[in-house]
Design a protein around this motif. Structure first.
Motif, PDB file in Angstrom:
ATOM      1  N   UNK A  31       0.872  -1.177   0.000  1.00 34.22           N
ATOM      2  CA  UNK A  31       0.000   0.000   0.000  1.00 34.22           C
ATOM      3  C   UNK A  31       0.909   1.227   0.000  1.00 34.22           C
ATOM      4  N   UNK A  32       0.826   2.004  -1.072  1.00 34.90           N
ATOM      5  CA  UNK A  32       1.667   3.199  -1.179  1.00 34.90           C
ATOM      6  C   UNK A  32       0.842   4.442  -0.863  1.00 34.90           C
ATOM      7  N   UNK A  33       1.432   5.353  -0.127  1.00 31.78           N
ATOM      8  CA  UNK A  33       0.851   6.676   0.055  1.00 31.78           C
ATOM      9  C   UNK A  33       1.507   7.592  -0.966  1.00 31.78           C
ATOM     10  N   UNK A  60      -0.425  -4.982  -8.518  1.00 28.00           N
ATOM     11  CA  UNK A  60      -1.086  -5.374  -7.258  1.00 28.00           C
ATOM     12  C   UNK A  60      -0.976  -4.317  -6.163  1.00 28.00           C
ATOM     13  N   UNK A  61      -0.505  -3.138  -6.551  1.00 25.00           N
ATOM     14  CA  UNK A  61      -0.336  -2.045  -5.578  1.00 25.00           C
ATOM     15  C   UNK A  61      -1.679  -1.382  -5.280  1.00 25.00           C
ATOM     16  N   UNK A  62      -1.854  -0.993  -4.028  1.00 25.73           N
ATOM     17  CA  UNK A  62      -2.985  -0.138  -3.639  1.00 25.73           C
ATOM     18  C   UNK A  62      -2.393   1.224  -3.311  1.00 25.73           C
ATOM     19  N   UNK A  63      -3.094   2.302  -3.659  1.00 25.04           N
ATOM     20  CA  UNK A  63      -2.534   3.627  -3.358  1.00 25.04           C
ATOM     21  C   UNK A  63      -3.566   4.542  -2.704  1.00 25.04           C
ATOM     22  N   UNK A  64      -3.040   5.401  -1.855  1.00 27.48           N
ATOM     23  CA  UNK A  64      -3.845   6.451  -1.207  1.00 27.48           C
ATOM     24  C   UNK A  64      -3.092   7.762  -1.342  1.00 27.48           C
ATOM     25  N   UNK A  94      -0.994   0.080 -12.827  1.00 25.31           N
ATOM     26  CA  UNK A  94      -1.746   0.080 -11.566  1.00 25.31           C
ATOM     27  C   UNK A  94      -3.237  -0.117 -11.879  1.00 25.31           C
ATOM     28  N   UNK A  95      -3.938  -0.835 -10.993  1.00 24.32           N
ATOM     29  CA  UNK A  95      -5.363  -1.084 -11.179  1.00 24.32           C
ATOM     30  C   UNK A  95      -6.138   0.139 -10.670  1.00 24.32           C
ATOM     31  N   UNK A  96      -6.836   0.857 -11.562  1.00 26.08           N
ATOM     32  CA  UNK A  96      -7.511   2.098 -11.137  1.00 26.08           C
ATOM     33  C   UNK A  96      -8.432   1.892  -9.942  1.00 26.08           C
ATOM     34  N   UNK A  97      -9.002   0.685  -9.814  1.00 24.71           N
ATOM     35  CA  UNK A  97      -9.945   0.474  -8.710  1.00 24.71           C
ATOM     36  C   UNK A  97      -9.218   0.385  -7.362  1.00 24.71           C
ATOM     37  N   UNK A  98      -7.897   0.267  -7.403  1.00 30.23           N
ATOM     38  CA  UNK A  98      -7.148   0.228  -6.133  1.00 30.23           C
ATOM     39  C   UNK A  98      -6.429   1.559  -5.853  1.00 30.23           C
TER      40      UNK A  98
END
Ligand code: PGA
Length: 260
Positions: A31-33, A60-64, A94-98
């Protein structure tokens, strides 16, 4: 704090990209900020280049993201949603939904802020938070005197921040006054932080962050409380530090120390 001083902006950018790439390789579902602003543009360019040339995958990255202006819908060209799409998301896998940014156009921005905190928690927290620093010492849009215990919420921007960001808008009047931003405590909860500062205009804020007192007057100084904060600087941004000799001794040319 780990202080890495590189000769120039290009070298600082590549060093920061190395750190992000290592996280993504070691933890493909990290999970990246993420941050916005002028400093981040070359970093995103460097990461996109590594995606194209070296197969660095963000699949597979999630981002905020740290923040978003209140009142701008995601398709507004000056929104941070648009910035992220143009500067990074459209260039990698990156998956836009994440990918997540605060909802600046929410009818109830206060409720949207609370929801954002819950989303970060549900994702398991942030593994690596990337940060810039404002000339006034802000991180995210946590302006001077922001509570060091703050969570995601609405912040009123200072005139100096609006002036710095005016270049993206038609006029000062059109530059947003409010933003939703992760709080200082939200940022401090990230497992690792990576702050990048380049250019002489950041030198004073950088010195206050690293060598000044821990103070809400310089929200970036809260990183002194973080046990895994890396600060990547070019020589110009490091120009007001007094302990440069020590930092260069520990990390010659910004390299890892023997114990890293
Ligand atoms: P900048 O913004 O990279 O455009 O200088 C940094 C910040 O305000 O956090």
């Amino acid at each position: 704090m780990k202080i890495l001083i590189l000769p120039d902006e290009r070298a600082a950018t590549q060093r920061a990209a190395d750190i992000v790439a290592r996280t993504v390789r070691d933890t493909p579902a990290a999970v990246l900020g993420l941050a916005t602003g002028g400093t981040m543009l070359p970093l995103y360019e460097a990461l996109a280049q590594r995606h194209r040339n070296d197969g660095l995958s963000f699949a597979n990255i999630t981002s905020f993201n740290l923040d978003e202006y209140i009142g701008l819908p995601p398709d507004h060209p000056c929104s941070y949603h648009a910035y992220m799409y143009d500067a990074f998301f459209k260039l990698v896998d990156i998956n836009p939904s994440r990918t997540h940014l605060p909802k600046g156009d929410a009818i109830d921005p206060q409720a949207a802020s609370v929801d954002y905190e819950a989303l970060i928690e549900a994702a398991g927290g942030i593994d690596l938070q990337i940060l810039g620093i404002g000339r006034n010492g802000h991180i995210g849009f946590n302006e001077p005197t922001a509570s060091l215990g703050s969570r995601t919420r609405i912040k009123t921007l200072t005139e100096s921040t609006r002036r710095a960001n005016q270049r993206y808008f038609a006029s000062f009047e059109e530059t947003p006054r409010y933003a939703i931003t992760m709080g200082v405590a939200t940022i401090l909860e990230s497992r690792k932080c990576l702050l990048i500062a380049t250019g002489a205009a950041k030198a004073e804020a950088v010195a206050r962050m690293i060598e000044g007192p821990l103070s809400a007057a310089c929200p970036a100084s809260a990183l002194q409380l973080h046990t895994s904060a890396t600060i990547v600087l070019d020589e110009a941004a490091a120009g007001d530090l007094t302990l440069t000799g020590y930092f260069e001794n520990v990390h010659p040319e910004g390299r890892d120390s023997v114990f890293d």
